[in-house]
Design a protein around this motif. Sequence first.
Motif, PDB file in Angstrom:
ATOM      1  N   CYS A  14       0.810  -1.221   0.000  1.00  0.00           N
ATOM      2  CA  CYS A  14       0.000   0.000   0.000  1.00  0.00           C
ATOM      3  C   CYS A  14       0.839   1.265   0.000  1.00  0.00           C
ATOM      4  O   CYS A  14       0.884   2.012   0.988  1.00  0.00           O
ATOM      5  CB  CYS A  14      -0.969  -0.034   1.174  1.00  0.00           C
ATOM      6  SG  CYS A  14      -2.213  -1.323   0.977  1.00  0.00           S
ATOM      7  N   GLY A  15       1.514   1.487  -1.111  1.00  0.00           N
ATOM      8  CA  GLY A  15       2.255   2.735  -1.303  1.00  0.00           C
ATOM      9  C   GLY A  15       1.490   3.626  -2.252  1.00  0.00           C
ATOM     10  O   GLY A  15       0.273   3.467  -2.397  1.00  0.00           O
ATOM     11  N   VAL A  17      -0.294   4.826  -5.446  1.00  0.00           N
ATOM     12  CA  VAL A  17      -0.916   4.092  -6.560  1.00  0.00           C
ATOM     13  C   VAL A  17      -1.572   5.081  -7.530  1.00  0.00           C
ATOM     14  O   VAL A  17      -2.019   6.152  -7.117  1.00  0.00           O
ATOM     15  CB  VAL A  17      -1.991   3.080  -6.068  1.00  0.00           C
ATOM     16  CG1 VAL A  17      -1.369   1.947  -5.280  1.00  0.00           C
ATOM     17  CG2 VAL A  17      -3.089   3.769  -5.268  1.00  0.00           C
ATOM     18  N   CYS A  52       0.525   4.317   1.832  1.00  0.00           N
ATOM     19  CA  CYS A  52      -0.683   4.981   1.327  1.00  0.00           C
ATOM     20  C   CYS A  52      -1.370   5.789   2.439  1.00  0.00           C
ATOM     21  O   CYS A  52      -1.476   5.331   3.573  1.00  0.00           O
ATOM     22  CB  CYS A  52      -1.653   3.933   0.778  1.00  0.00           C
ATOM     23  SG  CYS A  52      -3.208   4.649   0.187  1.00  0.00           S
ATOM     24  N   PHE A  54      -4.324   6.194   2.943  1.00  0.00           N
ATOM     25  CA  PHE A  54      -5.565   5.571   3.400  1.00  0.00           C
ATOM     26  C   PHE A  54      -5.341   4.223   4.094  1.00  0.00           C
ATOM     27  O   PHE A  54      -6.297   3.544   4.465  1.00  0.00           O
ATOM     28  CB  PHE A  54      -6.549   5.384   2.228  1.00  0.00           C
ATOM     29  CG  PHE A  54      -7.040   6.694   1.672  1.00  0.00           C
ATOM     30  CD1 PHE A  54      -7.505   7.701   2.498  1.00  0.00           C
ATOM     31  CD2 PHE A  54      -7.042   6.928   0.294  1.00  0.00           C
ATOM     32  CE1 PHE A  54      -7.957   8.917   1.995  1.00  0.00           C
ATOM     33  CE2 PHE A  54      -7.495   8.127  -0.225  1.00  0.00           C
ATOM     34  CZ  PHE A  54      -7.951   9.123   0.624  1.00  0.00           C
ATOM     35  N   TYR A  55      -4.072   3.852   4.255  1.00  0.00           N
ATOM     36  CA  TYR A  55      -3.831   2.585   4.945  1.00  0.00           C
ATOM     37  C   TYR A  55      -4.166   2.728   6.436  1.00  0.00           C
ATOM     38  O   TYR A  55      -3.703   3.658   7.100  1.00  0.00           O
ATOM     39  CB  TYR A  55      -2.368   2.117   4.768  1.00  0.00           C
ATOM     40  CG  TYR A  55      -2.175   0.778   5.409  1.00  0.00           C
ATOM     41  CD1 TYR A  55      -2.807  -0.335   4.868  1.00  0.00           C
ATOM     42  CD2 TYR A  55      -1.464   0.629   6.585  1.00  0.00           C
ATOM     43  CE1 TYR A  55      -2.711  -1.563   5.484  1.00  0.00           C
ATOM     44  CE2 TYR A  55      -1.360  -0.599   7.205  1.00  0.00           C
ATOM     45  CZ  TYR A  55      -1.990  -1.690   6.639  1.00  0.00           C
ATOM     46  OH  TYR A  55      -1.911  -2.907   7.264  1.00  0.00           O
ATOM     47  N   CYS A  62      -6.859  -1.905   4.526  1.00  0.00           N
ATOM     48  CA  CYS A  62      -7.159  -0.698   3.754  1.00  0.00           C
ATOM     49  C   CYS A  62      -8.290   0.064   4.446  1.00  0.00           C
ATOM     50  O   CYS A  62      -9.328  -0.517   4.758  1.00  0.00           O
ATOM     51  CB  CYS A  62      -7.583  -1.087   2.340  1.00  0.00           C
ATOM     52  SG  CYS A  62      -8.160   0.328   1.371  1.00  0.00           S
ATOM     53  N   ILE A  64     -10.103   2.306   3.086  1.00  0.00           N
ATOM     54  CA  ILE A  64     -11.188   2.641   2.148  1.00  0.00           C
ATOM     55  C   ILE A  64     -11.509   1.418   1.273  1.00  0.00           C
ATOM     56  O   ILE A  64     -11.794   1.551   0.089  1.00  0.00           O
ATOM     57  CB  ILE A  64     -10.813   3.866   1.275  1.00  0.00           C
ATOM     58  CG1 ILE A  64      -9.555   3.611   0.422  1.00  0.00           C
ATOM     59  CG2 ILE A  64     -10.627   5.123   2.129  1.00  0.00           C
ATOM     60  CD1 ILE A  64      -9.383   4.621  -0.713  1.00  0.00           C
ATOM     61  N   ARG A  68     -11.826   1.444  -2.805  1.00  0.00           N
ATOM     62  CA  ARG A  68     -10.416   1.612  -3.179  1.00  0.00           C
ATOM     63  C   ARG A  68     -10.265   1.642  -4.712  1.00  0.00           C
ATOM     64  O   ARG A  68     -11.125   1.109  -5.426  1.00  0.00           O
ATOM     65  CB  ARG A  68      -9.564   0.497  -2.568  1.00  0.00           C
ATOM     66  CG  ARG A  68      -9.819  -0.895  -3.125  1.00  0.00           C
ATOM     67  CD  ARG A  68      -9.286  -1.935  -2.163  1.00  0.00           C
ATOM     68  NE  ARG A  68      -9.342  -3.300  -2.691  1.00  0.00           N
ATOM     69  CZ  ARG A  68     -10.447  -4.045  -2.795  1.00  0.00           C
ATOM     70  NH1 ARG A  68     -11.631  -3.554  -2.476  1.00  0.00           N
ATOM     71  NH2 ARG A  68     -10.368  -5.289  -3.247  1.00  0.00           N
ATOM     72  N   PRO A  69      -9.157   2.234  -5.202  1.00  0.00           N
ATOM     73  CA  PRO A  69      -8.938   2.310  -6.651  1.00  0.00           C
ATOM     74  C   PRO A  69      -8.853   0.933  -7.315  1.00  0.00           C
ATOM     75  O   PRO A  69      -8.535  -0.070  -6.663  1.00  0.00           O
ATOM     76  CB  PRO A  69      -7.589   3.039  -6.762  1.00  0.00           C
ATOM     77  CG  PRO A  69      -7.425   3.782  -5.486  1.00  0.00           C
ATOM     78  CD  PRO A  69      -8.107   2.938  -4.434  1.00  0.00           C
ATOM     79  N   CYS A  72      -5.805  -1.291  -6.848  1.00  0.00           N
ATOM     80  CA  CYS A  72      -5.770  -1.966  -5.537  1.00  0.00           C
ATOM     81  C   CYS A  72      -6.660  -3.216  -5.568  1.00  0.00           C
ATOM     82  O   CYS A  72      -6.331  -4.230  -4.957  1.00  0.00           O
ATOM     83  CB  CYS A  72      -6.243  -1.021  -4.444  1.00  0.00           C
ATOM     84  SG  CYS A  72      -5.307   0.518  -4.355  1.00  0.00           S
ATOM     85  N   LEU A 105      -2.050   8.702  -6.064  1.00  0.00           N
ATOM     86  CA  LEU A 105      -2.602   8.841  -4.716  1.00  0.00           C
ATOM     87  C   LEU A 105      -1.451   8.797  -3.708  1.00  0.00           C
ATOM     88  O   LEU A 105      -0.544   7.970  -3.835  1.00  0.00           O
ATOM     89  CB  LEU A 105      -3.581   7.680  -4.472  1.00  0.00           C
ATOM     90  CG  LEU A 105      -4.382   7.692  -3.182  1.00  0.00           C
ATOM     91  CD1 LEU A 105      -5.257   8.935  -3.083  1.00  0.00           C
ATOM     92  CD2 LEU A 105      -5.245   6.434  -3.097  1.00  0.00           C
TER      93      LEU A 105
HETATM   94  S1  SF4 Z   1      -6.271   2.600  -1.260  1.00  0.00           S
HETATM   95 FE1  SF4 Z   1      -6.245   0.934   0.231  1.00  0.00          FE
HETATM   96  S2  SF4 Z   1      -5.547  -0.887  -0.907  1.00  0.00           S
HETATM   97 FE2  SF4 Z   1      -5.036   0.930  -2.132  1.00  0.00          FE
HETATM   98  S3  SF4 Z   1      -2.912   1.422  -1.598  1.00  0.00           S
HETATM   99 FE3  SF4 Z   1      -4.278   2.643  -0.259  1.00  0.00          FE
HETATM  100  S4  SF4 Z   1      -4.558   1.433   1.613  1.00  0.00           S
HETATM  101 FE4  SF4 Z   1      -3.741   0.069   0.020  1.00  0.00          FE
END
Ligand code: SF4
Length: 114
Positions: A14-15, A17, A52, A54-55, A62, A64, A68-69, A72, A105
């Motif tokens: 989760c870096g 993306v 990330c 949102f992690y 995750c 979200i 999520r995108p 992901c 992101l």
């Molecule tokens: S949105 Fe969620 S799955 Fe995607 S990189 Fe971020 S934490 Fe990981």
Amino acid sequence: MEYLPCNGCRGLCCGPVPVTAQELKIIRKALGAMPEEQRSKLQHQLRFPGTCIFYDDDNDKCGIHSFRPGVCQAFGYYSNLICFRNPAAAAEEGWDTSEEPAGILSVDFTWKDF
Ligand code: SF4
């Protein structure tokens, strides 16, 4: 279908993306509907640099997940998005998207953009 061993991974995949304009719209809308306390907890967690935004480190997942995108969602299941903890799950041929990303992101889009 093979499942990914995400528990205990602490979000290593989760870096930053790529994210499309449409995905950003969906994330913005869903974050706007998230209870304030939940959103604030997610926003203000300490994370390793490069992780990330949102992690959810507190809960090892995750933050979200349901919105999520696409990259992901594809991760771990395609030959060009292999999870080293279960390479056998990457049974599909190369993942691709026809939509141009709006940016990255966690780099181009951070919490202040949501
Ligand atoms: S949105 Fe969620 S799955 Fe995607 S990189 Fe971020 S934490 Fe990981």
